[in-house]
Design an enzyme around this catalytic site. Structure first.
Site: not given
Ligand code: G3P
Length: 228
Positions: A83
């Site tokens: 990633k």
């Molecule tokens: O892995 C990346 C993503 O899904 C992050 O989500 O909830 O931290 O905005 P969030």
């Protein structure tokens, strides 16, 4: 639509993987930090449990550093996806790794323009963050639709991995649009099967069944178990 889980919590991963519903896992530096576990150890354990792609993010900001970290991380297991952030160094790294046959997930995408660049850089996955867009009052799902249109118009192979998902509504919207994958925190996956009418209906069926005094397993003793 494929479903990935966005967590490094091994007990959640084992539990949800056993349902057969999990097609992959995504992780990020914040999730690793929250686990307070060494990155190599936790990612290796996840790769042992889940057969599908497991995204693990580089932390260097420059291209050379990303390449070094990426190659190192690839040694963990053969289902690792690297990633990289949607920066110019991230895109450069994406191109270089993709040319070497490595699956790259370009993350922190907040616009269709960024998604177009990731596809041109050979990304296997693009991760647009819908929840964080909505946090600032922008339309996360409008971005998803635009990315789908662009990728379809040019037949890009890059898979749209809807990320920063906050509830089942995001998954349903993404599925209606035809997005390839959603990555969900475990709580969102659990919220997808939960419905009060299912719970009430089951309770009523069980109460009515109990009143019959019957038991399925003892009702027909003369037949053999059906071989599954
Ligand atoms: O892995 C990346 C993503 O899904 C992050 O989500 O909830 O931290 O905005 P969030």
């Amino acid at each position: 639509m494929k479903l990935f889980i966005d967590t490094v919590d091994l007990s959640e991963i084992r539990d949800l993987n056993a349902t057969g519903l999990i097609d992959g896992v995504t992780t990020n530096p914040s999730l690793i930090a929250k686990s307070a576990r060494p990155i190599f150890e936790v990612i290796a354990e996840i790769c042992d449990v889940v057969a599908g792609p497991v995204s693990v993010e580089v932390t260097a900001k420059d291209h050379e550093g990303m390449m070094r970290e990426g190659r190192y991380l690839l040694g963990i297991a053969n289902n690792i996806t690297i990633k990289v952030p949607l920066t110019i160094d991230g895109l450069k790294t994406c191109r270089a790794l993709a040319d070497d046959g490595v699956a790259v997930n370009v993350t922190l995408c907040f616009s269709p323009a960024q998604a177009l660049l990731a596809a041109k850089a050979g990304a296997a996955f693009i991760s647009p963050f819908v929840g964080r867009m909505e946090d600032i009052g922008a339309e996360g799902m409008v971005m998803i639709k635009a990315i789908i249109d662009i990728y379809n118009a040019y037949n890009f192979d890059t898979k749209i991995l809807v990320a920063s998902v906050r509830g089942p509504h995001h998954v349903v919207e993404a599925a209606k649009m035809g997005a390839d994958i959603s990555t969900l925190p475990p709580a969102v996956l659990r919220a997808m099967y939960k419905h009060p009418l299912t719970d009430n209906g089951l309770e009523r069926f069980m109460a009515d069944w109990a009143n019959t005094g019957q038991s399925i397993l003892s009702s027909k003793k003369d037949i053999n178990d059906h071989k599954i």
